[in-house]
Design an enzyme around this catalytic site. Sequence first.
Site, PDB file in Angstrom:
ATOM      1  N   PRO A  93       0.893  -0.868   0.152  1.00 32.97           N
ATOM      2  CA  PRO A  93      -0.061   0.035   0.402  1.00 32.97           C
ATOM      3  C   PRO A  93       1.041   1.391  -0.364  1.00 32.97           C
ATOM      4  CG  PRO A  93      -0.224  -1.547   2.206  1.00 32.97           C
ATOM      5  CD  PRO A  93       0.330  -1.795   1.360  1.00 32.97           C
ATOM      6  N   GLU A 121       1.528  -8.352   9.033  1.00 33.94           N
ATOM      7  CA  GLU A 121       2.343  -6.374   8.575  1.00 33.94           C
ATOM      8  C   GLU A 121       3.169  -5.995   7.739  1.00 33.94           C
ATOM      9  OE1 GLU A 121       0.687  -4.153  10.909  1.00 33.94           O
ATOM     10  OE2 GLU A 121      -0.706  -6.227  11.244  1.00 33.94           O
TER      11      GLU A 121
HETATM   12  N1  SAH Z   1       1.253  -2.707   8.000  1.00 29.77           N
HETATM   13  C1  SAH Z   1       1.734  -2.581   6.680  1.00 29.77           C
HETATM   14  C2  SAH Z   1       0.260  -3.603   5.703  1.00 29.77           C
HETATM   15  C3  SAH Z   1       0.700  -4.917   5.608  1.00 29.77           C
HETATM   16  S1  SAH Z   1      -0.737  -6.092   4.561  1.00 29.77           S
HETATM   17  C4  SAH Z   1       1.037  -1.031   5.445  1.00 29.77           C
HETATM   18  O1  SAH Z   1       0.317  -0.524   6.839  1.00 29.77           O
HETATM   19  O2  SAH Z   1       1.156  -0.250   4.843  1.00 29.77           O
HETATM   20  C5  SAH Z   1      -0.050  -6.509   3.984  1.00 29.77           C
HETATM   21  C6  SAH Z   1       0.264  -7.633   2.538  1.00 29.77           C
HETATM   22  O3  SAH Z   1      -1.308  -6.993   2.195  1.00 29.77           O
HETATM   23  C7  SAH Z   1       1.548  -5.753   2.730  1.00 29.77           C
HETATM   24  O4  SAH Z   1       3.365  -6.484   2.877  1.00 29.77           O
HETATM   25  C8  SAH Z   1       1.456  -6.186   0.967  1.00 29.77           C
HETATM   26  O5  SAH Z   1       1.465  -7.232   0.274  1.00 29.77           O
HETATM   27  C9  SAH Z   1      -0.070  -6.374   0.528  1.00 29.77           C
HETATM   28  N2  SAH Z   1      -1.143  -5.323  -0.216  1.00 29.77           N
HETATM   29  C10 SAH Z   1      -2.260  -4.548   1.194  1.00 29.77           C
HETATM   30  N3  SAH Z   1      -2.382  -3.623   0.760  1.00 29.77           N
HETATM   31  C11 SAH Z   1      -2.150  -4.037  -0.614  1.00 29.77           C
HETATM   32  C12 SAH Z   1      -2.784  -2.284  -1.617  1.00 29.77           C
HETATM   33  N4  SAH Z   1      -3.094  -1.522  -1.616  1.00 29.77           N
HETATM   34  N5  SAH Z   1      -1.711  -2.809  -3.063  1.00 29.77           N
HETATM   35  C13 SAH Z   1      -0.841  -3.797  -2.893  1.00 29.77           C
HETATM   36  N6  SAH Z   1      -0.103  -4.470  -1.713  1.00 29.77           N
HETATM   37  C14 SAH Z   1      -1.129  -4.234  -1.326  1.00 29.77           C
END
Ligand code: SAH
Length: 258
Positions: A93, A121
């Site tokens: 993200p 995470e």
């Molecule tokens: N703690 C992180 C989110 C982890 S979500 C933060 O707040 O930035 C877990 C995984 O989902 C991430 O490592 C990523 O690979 C994927 N992911 C989550 N949201 C995403 C998005 N909007 N676009 C692409 N990958 C995403």
Amino acid sequence: MRIDVITLFPDLFEPFTQQGVVRRAYDSGVVQLRLWQLRDFATGNYRRIDDRPFGGGPGMVMAAQPLADALAAIRSDRNEPADQQAPVVLFSPQGTTLTHERVSAFAAEDKGVIVVCGRYEGIDQRFIDRHVDAQWSLGDFVLSGGEIAAIAWLDAVARLMPGVLGDADSHGQDSFNAALDGLLDCPHYTRPGTWEGATVPTPLLSGNHAAIAAYRRQQSLVATARSRPDLIHAARVAGALSKADEVILKASAPDSPI
Ligand code: SAH
């Protein structure tokens, strides 16, 4: 184009490579998708690929070493010259949001990529710092894993590859494409001509190609002005809007600043 994916859930990808029009991209080998199960690179009795975060807090973090080992295995399998190594992309993200422009630039380059899908995470920052060349996001929201983002991106890339869509379902007339000057697509209608009392716009029934094209352009302009004024602005800056286009925009929203 060869695409390698490091993931804890390789099975998620299979249905999307075996259905619909993009299946052709995989079956023909235009897109070669290799899925790498991260757990195969875990060591120890429990084959763990994650651990608790330093500093505390909720959730687990994917460890750097199994990721680095998976990447090393991919590099050796790809066997590319040192100066032509495929870039490593992490879906996150925190990455650059994907757009048609970025997807189509990638599809045109045809040089392949190694994709990392995060879970939990996220992944140890030291792996990102050492090995990740770019981070791509599906949008400003958080998924539970990178797989859904990677599958969405793969689908968008595969349908742009040569020979994947037939003429009948060509992508050239889709939203964001150059043929539409980057605007949104027009509305579509099919039979029956009257459905629940609603008819089809008459220009589409006229058989007059110029009238149909003019109607579609007008609809495309109006729809874009309504929901994506930023795309109207971009088309204008690019010099893609004609005087006739500007007249339509003015008439559809006379008081709007766009
Ligand atoms: N703690 C992180 C989110 C982890 S979500 C933060 O707040 O930035 C877990 C995984 O989902 C991430 O490592 C990523 O690979 C994927 N992911 C989550 N949201 C995403 C998005 N909007 N676009 C692409 N990958 C995403």
